[in-house]
Enzyme design. Structure first.
Site, PDB file in Angstrom:
ATOM      1  N   ASP A  60     -16.423  -0.304  -0.353  1.00 50.24           N
ATOM      2  CA  ASP A  60     -15.115  -0.789  -0.821  1.00 50.24           C
ATOM      3  C   ASP A  60     -14.191  -1.103   0.361  1.00 50.24           C
ATOM      4  O   ASP A  60     -13.121  -1.675   0.165  1.00 50.24           O
ATOM      5  CB  ASP A  60     -14.457   0.231  -1.756  1.00 50.24           C
ATOM      6  CG  ASP A  60     -14.402   1.627  -1.163  1.00 50.24           C
ATOM      7  OD1 ASP A  60     -15.458   2.135  -0.744  1.00 50.24           O
ATOM      8  OD2 ASP A  60     -13.316   2.211  -1.100  1.00 50.24           O
ATOM      9  N   LYS A 111       0.874  -1.184   0.000  1.00 57.89           N
ATOM     10  CA  LYS A 111       0.000   0.000   0.000  1.00 57.89           C
ATOM     11  C   LYS A 111       0.906   1.227   0.000  1.00 57.89           C
ATOM     12  O   LYS A 111       1.785   1.328   0.861  1.00 57.89           O
ATOM     13  CB  LYS A 111      -0.889  -0.045   1.244  1.00 57.89           C
ATOM     14  CG  LYS A 111      -1.874   1.103   1.381  1.00 57.89           C
ATOM     15  CD  LYS A 111      -2.890   0.755   2.459  1.00 57.89           C
ATOM     16  CE  LYS A 111      -3.793   1.931   2.790  1.00 57.89           C
ATOM     17  NZ  LYS A 111      -4.798   1.584   3.796  1.00 57.89           N
ATOM     18  N   ASP A 123      -1.568  10.298  -6.256  1.00 57.17           N
ATOM     19  CA  ASP A 123      -0.154  10.033  -6.540  1.00 57.17           C
ATOM     20  C   ASP A 123       0.246   8.590  -6.260  1.00 57.17           C
ATOM     21  O   ASP A 123       1.392   8.196  -6.496  1.00 57.17           O
ATOM     22  CB  ASP A 123       0.740  10.993  -5.732  1.00 57.17           C
ATOM     23  CG  ASP A 123       0.554  10.829  -4.226  1.00 57.17           C
ATOM     24  OD1 ASP A 123      -0.248   9.961  -3.809  1.00 57.17           O
ATOM     25  OD2 ASP A 123       1.217  11.568  -3.469  1.00 57.17           O
TER      26      ASP A 123
END
Ligand code: AMP
Ligand code: MG
Length: 504
Positions: free
Chosen positions: A250, A111, A123
């Protein structure tokens, strides 16, 4: 030293069309901030080999270990109630899966490893503070016995990431039972791609509910299983005062693990309306709303499954599927309540009950919580000191209350209920206290101390407080003078204006 990770990548192999292959971004100066040796061993990895410059290179994304097939997963999601048809891993990559020492398949994912085809304007990066926060809270949840993803490692990148401030960058390595989420199903459902939905549902069943594989009613079965896991998970959150903060679909894992530690935090003074997240301006994900939101998310999951639950596309078949799925959703509050009651009984030190006791015990638990909220009692301390009261030492508990009249009346009811279980009141009381201390933690990751540890790690490159906290939260039920500062609530002035921010 060579680092071998025995990957076996079913997601890459069996689900083409569900992801985009993508490589992690190179970073200037990988450096390990955290390595979870115990978890590495559980995964069958060589912890000593990982604790090295080669390990840091892997955990910062600079080296892709042999056998990994990095990919960004596609998913959609309802965020704060509104549907986004395309989210996906915008800053995460699944490296692959390994089979752990208990024979369980586990995902290993990065991550903060750079942009992917799903990054939109982002980004793809992450900062040290939020990644170490995920380490701390995840490890705290694990130590509390609550299903959770865990951090295997965190590595500094030597790069600056730009948020409101310039911050030092980091990559987290996350281990999960899977990264399948409600949003994964919503992605294909929104595109009307029934064949992929079926493939995904069968994959999910093989991974999490193998006993359903091949059964004619397996998709309804999957819905029931996910409902059961979520009911149990949320009951556990509610029993320790955990606020997830961003329960978007999600971020709801089908495995029933807590996932995505962003603006999460633990309650201090008990108030079900508590919201810490700076972006949750309407309190959608307030502490007390979490069971309702889980049900709402489950309904979104059920909708995606309808075309699979229905035997065909005829109107009667679809109507039957809707009725069956609705029944599961309507049952959720009862499932949750049963899971919650079980936890509350444990916390109250009750171990014998018949169904006739349910209403009484629920009322007893509710009235206790009302007492705590009425006087803004620290949730963790309130429960912990109730264990002292179980063995006759009431002073610490009474000391938390400005007004003890309501407490006295409640304690009388609680004692009467306890005495029904005890042949010998004195022996029963001390055994009860021991049991209660096994389920009512003495310490939790206190918000002010989390912030203090992260500020030192991120701002001064000093991991002393982070490491000390990690050690304390790994042992939450045992009172020890060494960890006394972690058992103290934050000063009220601090908690009342405490805000958490999404780790983006
Ligand atoms: P989260 O709130 O962390 O669950 O993230 C919601 C969505 O935003 C996911 O699709 C993430 O991949 C994406 N996202 C979050 N942070 C970034 C980032 N820095 N760059 C790209 N995508 C991001
Ligand atoms: Mg997320």
């Amino acid at each position: 030293m060579s680092i071998g990770i025995p990957f076996d990548n079913t997601y890459a192999r069996e689900l083409p069309g569900f992801y985009a292959r993508c490589q992690p971004a190179a970073v200037p100066a990988p450096r390990l901030l955290f390595l979870n040796r115990e978890l590495a061993v559980e995964l069958g990895l060589d912890a000593a080999a990982l604790d090295s410059p080669e390990g840091a290179a892997i955990f910062a994304g600079n080296a892709v270990p042999e056998g990994a097939e990095p990919l960004a997963q596609a998913y959609a999601g309802h965020q704060f109630g509104g549907f986004s048809p395309q989210l996906g891993d915008g800053r995460a990559l699944l490296l692959g899966e390994v089979i752990d020492r208990h024979g369980r398949r586990r995902d290993i994912a990065l991550k903060g490893s750079g942009r992917t085809p799903f990054s939109r304007g982002g980004d793809g990066k992450a900062a040290i503070g939020p990644m170490l926060r995920e380490v701390l809270i995840g490890e705290a949840m694990f130590a509390l016995g609550i299903p959770t993803t865990r951090a295997l490692a965190a590595a500094a990148t030597g790069e600056v990431v730009y948020r409101e401030d310039s911050l030092p960058g980091a990559v987290l390595t996350r281990v999960a039972s899977s990264h399948l989420r409600v949003g994964t199903f919503e992605f294909f459902s929104a595109r009307g791609d029934i064949e992929r939905l079926r493939t995904l549902a069968d994959y999910t069943i093989a991974r999490h509910d193998a006993e359903l594989a091949g059964m004619p009613d397996r998709y309804l079965g999957l819905l029931r299983q996910v409902a059961q896991r979520q009911a149990s998970l949320i009951a556990q959150w509610m029993s320790v005062g955990f606020i997830h903060g961003v329960m978007n679909t999600d971020n709801m894992s089908l495995s029933g693990e807590t996932i995505d530690y962003g603006p999460c935090a633990f309650l201090e003074a008990y108030d079900p309306q508590t919201v810490f997240s700076s972006i949750d301006t309407r309190g959608r994900y307030a502490f007390g709303n979490q069971p309702l939101i889980a049900r709402w998310n489950l309904a979104r999951f059920a909708e995606t499954l309808l075309p699979l639950i229905a035997e065909d596309e005829s109107e009667p078949a679809v109507a039957r599927a809707v009725a069956q799925a609705t029944e599961v959703i309507d049952d959720f509050p009862a499932l949750y309540q049963a899971a919650f009651l079980k936890r509350q009984r444990d916390k109250l030190g009750l171990q014998q009950s018949s169904p006739d006791d349910d209403d009484h015990d629920l009322a007893l638990a509710d009235d206790w919580l009302t007492l705590l909220s009425g006087q803004e009692i620290d949730f963790t301390l309130g429960w912990r000191r109730l264990a002292d009261a179980a063995e006759g030492n009431e002073a610490p508990l009474r000391g938390l209350f400005a007004d003890t009249a309501g407490l006295d009346a409640w304690l009388q009811r609680w004692r009467a209920r306890c005495e029904r279980e005890d042949q010998d009141a004195a022996a029963g009381g001390s055994r009860r206290a021991v049991r209660m201390r096994r389920v009512n933690p003495w310490l939790i990751p206190r918000n002010h101390l989390v912030e203090e540890a992260l500020a030192a790690a991120s701002g001064s490159d000093d991991l002393t407080l982070f490491n000390a906290m990690l050690k304390a939260i790994a042992d939450p039920y045992r009172e020890t003078p060494e960890h006394a500062r972690y058992a103290e609530p934050a000063p009220q002035a601090l908690t009342s204006c405490y805000k958490t921010f999404c780790g983006t």
